[in-house]
Design an enzyme around this catalytic site. Structure first.
Site, PDB file in Angstrom:
ATOM      1  CE  LYS A 116      -3.895  -6.601  -7.610  1.00 20.52           C
ATOM      2  NZ  LYS A 116      -5.565  -6.457  -7.085  1.00 20.52           N
ATOM      3  CG  ASP A 153      -7.913  -4.330  -5.597  1.00 19.56           C
ATOM      4  OD1 ASP A 153      -7.732  -5.255  -4.568  1.00 19.56           O
ATOM      5  OD2 ASP A 153      -8.623  -5.115  -6.468  1.00 19.56           O
ATOM      6  CG  ASP A 199       1.602   7.988  -0.630  1.00 21.72           C
ATOM      7  OD1 ASP A 199       1.913   9.251   0.181  1.00 21.72           O
ATOM      8  OD2 ASP A 199       1.686   8.161  -1.759  1.00 21.72           O
ATOM      9  CG  ASP A 220      -2.654  11.523  -0.164  1.00 21.55           C
ATOM     10  OD1 ASP A 220      -2.812  11.169   1.381  1.00 21.55           O
ATOM     11  OD2 ASP A 220      -2.829  12.064  -1.173  1.00 21.55           O
TER      12      ASP A 220
HETATM   13  C1  IPM Z   1       3.309  11.317   2.391  1.00 22.64           C
HETATM   14  C2  IPM Z   1       4.112  12.112   0.780  1.00 22.64           C
HETATM   15  C3  IPM Z   1       5.733  11.264   0.438  1.00 22.64           C
HETATM   16  C4  IPM Z   1       5.173  10.247   1.115  1.00 22.64           C
HETATM   17  C5  IPM Z   1       6.086  12.160  -0.158  1.00 22.64           C
HETATM   18  C6  IPM Z   1       5.969  14.374  -0.295  1.00 22.64           C
HETATM   19  C7  IPM Z   1       7.571  11.690  -1.198  1.00 22.64           C
HETATM   20  O1  IPM Z   1       3.258  11.981  -0.324  1.00 22.64           O
HETATM   21  O2  IPM Z   1       4.007  11.552   3.511  1.00 22.64           O
HETATM   22  O3  IPM Z   1       2.295  10.506   2.058  1.00 22.64           O
HETATM   23  O4  IPM Z   1       5.090   9.560  -0.540  1.00 22.64           O
HETATM   24  O5  IPM Z   1       5.347   9.064   1.167  1.00 22.64           O
HETATM   25 MG    MG Z   2       1.356  11.064   0.590  1.00 29.83          MG
END
Ligand code: IPM
Ligand code: MG
Length: 358
Positions: free
Chosen positions: A190, A222, A246, A250
């Site tokens: 960023k 973004d 992180d 996801d």
């Molecule tokens: C991940 C999880 C962890 C993180 C949490 C559980 C602390 O979300 O491994 O991605 O944020 O790293």
């Molecule tokens: Mg995570």
């Protein structure tokens, strides 16, 4: 002989780790593996037993092991305890104490699951992205941090900080891995707003000079979040900091059909590693036998590949997962019409059987 420390943790952690251990047993039978297993508590389970989410004894065992197989931690039960004692802090301390700075999160779409992805099959078919997330620095660990009183109100604050050496070493990991695959690295930052990522961009560009074959690009976070759902196949390796990694991992997980499919490896300088699914402890479905154990099983494959240098075993575990998907077995999270819905245990057993070649 190699030693593996097993840390099942909380929520669905123990269930999915059990299935990975079942697969490990099948691997031991088929291959000549000499593995010593040990178990310890971590997260909320460790807090309940010993008042600490990462007891000294667990950390000592983790230091001594060649690799760690980790389930998941956390749950509403521990949401209101003292911040330093929360389950997540145990995992963060473990990552940091062991110097596990390089987090590899491969988002690969199995063709069998193209229908389960939230995106159109043609957008995700053949998807194979590797997210390299810095794991022991950035805003997750920067000081000062906290919540304080100021001018009669509460103020929350964290510090986003990276040293040059931290940026260099994660960039090198990304470049080295990219050399073994598509040779393209996209560094996510960023830099238009945050000085720390302005420096990140500069340092990554500098490091890339040692890798003339690598095609390096840069993207604001973004935009990267948008491109991941717009045209995810443009990416080969993504390298980024702790928080962005992180979030983006996801997002990438959902492209593969379910967050229940994404494994991870967290490595130190010597490739000692902790292996865990990217998903959380899913307290809402814990104990029901419906969680998807495949991310943990594929984390075991990564353990074989990176810490035990057993590509043959890793390949076989991944092939066994493919075979089971070919057979149409699905846990609820990846279920689509025409496939067979199975429990956590049935999925693990099927992979173990496929691995044993029965
Ligand atoms: C991940 C999880 C962890 C993180 C949490 C559980 C602390 O979300 O491994 O991605 O944020 O790293
Ligand atoms: Mg995570």
């Amino acid at each position: 002989m190699s030693s593996i420390l097993v840390l099942p943790g909380d929520g669905i952690g123990p269930e999915i780790v059990d299935e990975a251990l079942r697969v490990l047993k099948a691997a031991e039978k088929r291959f000549d593996l000499n593995i010593q297993l040990d178990h310890a508590l971590v997260g909320g389970a460790a807090y309940d037993a010993e008042g600490d989410p990462l007891p000294e004894s667990t950390l000592a065992k983790a230091r001594a092991a060649d690799a760690i197989l980790f389930g998941s931690i956390g749950g509403p039960k521990w949401d209101n305890i003292e911040r330093d004692k929360r389950p997540e802090r145990g995992l963060l301390r473990l990552r940091s104490s062991l110097g596990l700075f390089a987090n590899l999160r491969p988002a690969i779409l199995f063709p069998q699951l193209a229908e389960a992805s939230s995106l159109k099959p043609e957008v995700v078919s053949g998807l194979d992205i590797l997210i390299v997330r810095e794991l022991t620095g950035g805003i997750y660990f920067g000081q000062p941090r906290g919540i304080k009183e100021e001018n009669g109100e509460r103020v929350g604050f964290n510090t986003y900080v990276y040293s040059e050496s931290e940026m260099k070493r994660i960039a090198r990991v990304a470049f080295d891995l990219a050399m073994q695959r598509g040779k393209r690295v996209c560094s996510v930052d960023k830099a238009n707003v945050l000085e720390v990522t302005e420096l990140w961009k500069e340092v990554v560009t500098e490091e890339a000079k040692a890798y003339p074959e690598i095609e390096l690009s840069h993207m604001y976070v973004d935009n990267a979040a948008m491109q991941l759902v717009r045209a995810p196949k443009q990416f080969d390796v993504i390298v980024t900091g702790n928080l962005f990694g992180d979030i983006l991992s996801d997002e990438a997980a959902m492209l593969t059909g379910s967050i229940g499919m994404l494994p991870s490896a967290s490595l130190d300088e010597n490739r000692k590693g902790l292996y865990e699914p990217c998903h959380g402890s899913a307290p809402d479905i814990a104990g029901q036998g419906i969680a998807n154990p495949l991310a943990t099983i594929m984390s075991l494959a990564m353990l074989m590949r990176y810490s035990l240098q057993r590509d043959d075993v890793a390949d076989a575990i991944e092939a066994a997962v493919e075979k089971v998907l070919d057979q149409g077995l699905r846990t609820g999270d990846i279920y689509t019409e025409g496939t067979r819905k199975v429990s956590t245990g049935e999925m693990g057993s099927a992979v173990a059987e496929a691995l044993a070649g029965v």
